[in-house]
Design an enzyme around this catalytic site. Structure first.
Site, short mmCIF file in Angstrom:
data_model
loop_
_atom_site.label_atom_id
_atom_site.label_comp_id
_atom_site.label_asym_id
_atom_site.label_seq_id
_atom_site.Cartn_x
_atom_site.Cartn_y
_atom_site.Cartn_z
N GLU A 30 22.44 62.53 -1.86
CA GLU A 30 22.60 61.12 -1.51
C GLU A 30 22.38 60.24 -2.74
O GLU A 30 21.43 60.41 -3.50
CB GLU A 30 21.57 60.74 -0.44
N LYS B 223 27.62 56.22 5.74
CA LYS B 223 26.47 56.41 6.61
C LYS B 223 26.58 55.47 7.81
O LYS B 223 26.87 54.28 7.67
CB LYS B 223 25.17 56.15 5.85
N CYS C 69 21.01 61.64 4.79
CA CYS C 69 19.56 61.50 4.91
C CYS C 69 19.10 61.51 6.37
O CYS C 69 19.25 62.47 7.09
CB CYS C 69 19.12 60.23 4.18
#
Length: 504
Positions: free
Chosen positions: A266, A330, A379
């Site tokens: 990430e 995301k 994440c």
């Protein structure tokens, strides 16, 4: 001055919180979860809400202790304010424990229903609600404590993690029932029922383990690049070149293992990869040197008007020839980390993330990898089962988790997050490749087994094979149906309590 004595009942309840927390990474004494709630169950009828709430306070305060480190070190909060924010979250989460104990005690008092019947569905219903209300925070659902007890978690491909939670509550209730009333026939009947359910649950787990879960017709050789970039230096413009150089060096070392896909974690590039900069050009040329696909975590933006931009926490996929194949953004952002909820009204609150600005949510967008597709979880997204499921239903053949766990320091949080990620593999019977900035980088099989992992806070490259393709499971097809059933049963219980109070 007189000091009020602490209620011994609450001390006993607190013991349950300690035992349950010890079942999680670390120290990961998973077997304790099967009896951890027994002390609470033995005393909670004396103070139905307060005992459950106390157990919850101790449990969440222990499991989430690392939040103080994150808020003080990276959120730049004063220790007092960081502690107050941490305490607020712990109190909120503990309310769910208190509601479960209160409702179960009320059902026993009004309808003479034993905990064994009422508490398991109530507990699961409240765990599910905790994962969806107020953007959701399904961290430390008690079923996750069994990450290393493989026969107990294979049923997740049917029930999700909530089925494991239900089993834990059932066993705790049965044990408590016998201890509280060893001569009562109903208590031993509960034990017999629990044994039958357990045989079914673990029998399914053993059977599933005997199946060739890891085998796939097609394999992919994957290299995970763990750069170990210090979080305090990551966004410093003077360190951008050094960061890219480190990732390129590790990637070229991995080339000796002949990978077909190289994965950076990430936000591996602390700049906009889409811009025409020298650093971006170096990254775009790397796939040609590797003769492999390259997946890179990077911030991104879209221009809405001359003065308005949207920012995203994204992942870019490049072909072996250096062609950009797609970008995945995301979807589930961290509140007060990647955006400020109700930002127009709470603009005075700073985010904890040092970065570009408020991020926007993306959409489910698998990335094309030849004839296959990658589903990218960035994440924190790995703790939300529905996100992984959505990627599978969109045709993803491999899940990739890009993360930057440097925020957590040398705490138990990176291991907690890895534990939860393992369940996404079981639920959908799919391989997961996890690339983390500081660790734990890992390859996870469809049985939830970590087949390859690296050390934490070291720069390293890991290369191994994964299978492509997902098995269509009951969970993939129907999602959290099991949790919905528990919510329905709990709803019936609560309606019965309301009606009993009204017509009493």
């Amino acid at each position: 001055m007189r000091f009020r004595k602490i209620d011994p009942t609450l001390i006993v309840a607190a013991v349950s919180g300690v035992l349950l927390a010890a079942a999680f990474p670390r120290p990961d004494y998973f077997f304790l979860a099967w009896v951890a709630l027994v002390p609470l169950l033995l005393v909670m009828r004396r103070r139905p809400f307060a005992t459950g709430f106390t157990a919850g306070i101790v449990f969440f305060a222990t499991v989430l202790y690392w939040l103080n480190f994150v808020m003080i070190t990276y959120g730049r909060l004063q220790p007092l304010f960081a502690f107050l924010a941490y305490l607020f979250l712990v109190v909120y989460l503990a309310v769910y424990f208190g509601m479960a104990s209160w409702a179960s005690c009320r059902l026993e008092a009004v309808f003479k229903l034993p905990y064994l019947i009422t508490l398991p569905p109530l507990w699961v219903a409240l765990e599910y609600l905790r994962g969806v209300l107020l953007t959701g925070f399904p961290w430390a659902i008690i079923g996750y404590s069994q990450q290393n007890f493989s026969p107990a978690i294979q049923s997740c491909d049917v029930t999700g993690v909530y089925g494991v939670s239900l089993m834990l509550i059932i066993v705790n209730c049965a044990v408590a029932g016998v201890i509280a009333a060893p001569k009562r026939r109903s208590a031993w009947l509960g034990v017999v029922i629990t044994v039958c359910i357990s045989i079914s649950h673990f029998g399914y787990g053993v059977w599933r383990q005997s199946q060739p879960l890891e085998q796939r017709a097609e394999q992919l050789r994957v290299s995970l690049i763990q750069g170990n970039i210090d979080q305090m230096q990551k966004w410093d413009p003077d360190n951008r070149q050094a960061s890219v150089d480190r990732y390129q060096h590790l990637s070229l070392l991995a080339r000796e293992a002949d990978p077909q896909l190289v994965i950076w974690p990430e936000a591996a590039t602390p700049f906009f990869l889409q811009d025409q900069s020298n650093l971006a050009e170096h990254v775009r040329k790397l796939p040609q040197k590797l003769n492999a696909y390259l997946l890179v975590g990077s911030p991104a933006y879209e221009k809405l008007s001359p003065d308005t931009y949207q920012y995203f926490n994204s992942a870019y996929l490049f072909s072996p020839s250096g062609v950009e194949l797609g970008r995945s953004d995301k979807q589930h952002l961290v509140p007060f980390g990647e955006y400020v909820p109700l930002g127009k009204f709470l603009g005075f609150i700073d985010k904890l993330v040092v970065g570009v600005g408020d991020f926007s949510s993306g959409q489910v967008r698998p990335l094309p990898l030849g004839e296959h597709s990658l589903g990218v979880l960035i994440c924190y997204e790995a703790i939300f089962p529905q996100l992984a499921r959505n990627y599978i239903r969109k045709g993803s053949d491999l899940l990739v988790n890009l993360t930057n766990d440097a925020w957590f320091g040398r705490s138990s949080a990176p291991y907690q997050l890895l534990a939860m990620t393992r369940f996404r593999a079981i639920e959908n019977r799919i391989w997961i490749a996890r690339a983390a900035n500081t660790g734990v980088s890992a390859l996870i099989s469809p049985a939830g087994k970590v087949v390859l992992s690296g050390p934490i806070f070291e720069k390293v490259q890991l290369t191994g094979n994964v299978g492509l393709g997902a098995e269509e499971t009951v969970y993939t097809r129907f999602g959290d149906l099991f949790a919905f059933v528990c919510m329905t049963i709990s709803g019936v219980f609560l309606v019965a309590l309301v009606l009993a109070g009204k017509y009493k």
